[in-house]
Design a protein around this motif. Structure first.
Motif, PDB file in Angstrom:
ATOM      1  N   TYR A   1     -13.417  -0.933   4.042  1.00 44.02           N
ATOM      2  CA  TYR A   1     -13.584  -0.777   2.601  1.00 44.02           C
ATOM      3  C   TYR A   1     -15.066  -0.662   2.296  1.00 44.02           C
ATOM      4  CZ  TYR A   1     -14.204  -5.853   3.102  1.00 44.02           C
ATOM      5  OH  TYR A   1     -14.602  -7.098   3.524  1.00 44.02           O
TER       6      TYR A   1
ATOM      7  N   SER B   1      -3.316   2.575   2.495  1.00 35.71           N
ATOM      8  CA  SER B   1      -4.391   1.928   1.734  1.00 35.71           C
ATOM      9  C   SER B   1      -3.796   1.208   0.531  1.00 35.71           C
ATOM     10  CB  SER B   1      -5.428   2.954   1.274  1.00 35.71           C
ATOM     11  OG  SER B   1      -4.880   3.793   0.286  1.00 35.71           O
TER      12      SER B   1
ATOM     13  N   ASP C   1     -10.548   0.697  -2.498  1.00 39.11           N
ATOM     14  CA  ASP C   1      -9.458   0.935  -1.541  1.00 39.11           C
ATOM     15  C   ASP C   1      -9.720   0.178  -0.254  1.00 39.11           C
ATOM     16  OD1 ASP C   1      -7.589   2.704  -2.779  1.00 39.11           O
ATOM     17  OD2 ASP C   1      -9.103   4.267  -2.675  1.00 39.11           O
TER      18      ASP C   1
ATOM     19  N   GLY D   1       0.791  -1.225   0.000  1.00 39.16           N
ATOM     20  CA  GLY D   1       0.000   0.000   0.000  1.00 39.16           C
ATOM     21  C   GLY D   1       0.821   1.272   0.000  1.00 39.16           C
TER      22      GLY D   1
ATOM     23  N   VAL E   1      -9.377  -3.241   9.184  1.00 37.90           N
ATOM     24  CA  VAL E   1      -9.411  -2.575   7.873  1.00 37.90           C
ATOM     25  C   VAL E   1     -10.826  -2.098   7.608  1.00 37.90           C
ATOM     26  CG1 VAL E   1      -7.553  -3.996   6.898  1.00 37.90           C
ATOM     27  CG2 VAL E   1      -9.925  -4.669   6.539  1.00 37.90           C
TER      28      VAL E   1
ATOM     29  N   MET F   1      -8.472   0.275   3.449  1.00 43.75           N
ATOM     30  CA  MET F   1      -7.762   1.182   4.356  1.00 43.75           C
ATOM     31  C   MET F   1      -7.409   0.457   5.643  1.00 43.75           C
ATOM     32  SD  MET F   1      -7.774   4.333   3.039  1.00 43.75           S
ATOM     33  CE  MET F   1      -8.206   5.692   4.047  1.00 43.75           C
TER      34      MET F   1
ATOM     35  N   ASN G   1      -1.763   7.861   2.560  1.00 46.62           N
ATOM     36  CA  ASN G   1      -2.480   9.022   2.029  1.00 46.62           C
ATOM     37  C   ASN G   1      -2.141  10.255   2.867  1.00 46.62           C
ATOM     38  OD1 ASN G   1      -3.988   8.795   4.376  1.00 46.62           O
ATOM     39  ND2 ASN G   1      -5.830   8.043   3.376  1.00 46.62           N
TER      40      ASN G   1
ATOM     41  N   GLN H   1      -2.857   7.372   6.668  1.00 48.63           N
ATOM     42  CA  GLN H   1      -3.417   6.021   6.646  1.00 48.63           C
ATOM     43  C   GLN H   1      -2.880   5.268   5.434  1.00 48.63           C
ATOM     44  OE1 GLN H   1      -7.717   6.849   6.809  1.00 48.63           O
ATOM     45  NE2 GLN H   1      -7.749   5.530   8.600  1.00 48.63           N
TER      46      GLN H   1
END
Length: 73
Positions: free
Chosen positions: A53, A19, A67, A10, A51, A69, A13, A17
Motif C-alpha cells: 500500500y 485489493s 488500496d 476485497g 501486502v 493490495m 482488479n 490481484q
C-alpha cells in the motif's frame, strides 16, 4: 488470517490481484475483533511482502481510501 479477511472484503482488479480499501478493512467488525492492532499487522505484512500500500502509516479517516493490495495467495 489477514489474507483471508482481505479476500473476503476485497475485490479482484483487472490483473487478478485482490485489493481492499483501508477504511473497509478498518470498519469491519470481524477484523476489529481479530486484529487488536490492524495497522501494526498491516505494517508487518508489508515488510514480509504479503501486502502493499502507499505510505508508511495508515490512519483511520485520513487514509480510508488507500488500496491494500494482496501480493500473495
Amino acid at each position: 488470517l489477514l489474507v483471508e479477511e482481505i479476500r473476503r472484503l476485497g475485490t479482484k482488479n483487472a490483473d487478478g490481484q485482490v485489493s481492499v480499501k483501508f477504511g473497509v478493512l478498518f470498519a469491519d467488525e470481524k477484523c476489529a475483533n481479530l486484529f487488536e492492532a490492524l495497522v501494526g499487522t498491516l505494517k508487518a505484512a508489508k515488510r514480509r511482502k504479503i501486502v502493499t500500500y502507499q505510505g508508511e502509516l495508515l490512519l483511520q479517516g485520513v487514509h480510508d481510501n488507500v488500496d491494500i493490495m494482496l501480493l500473495q495467495d
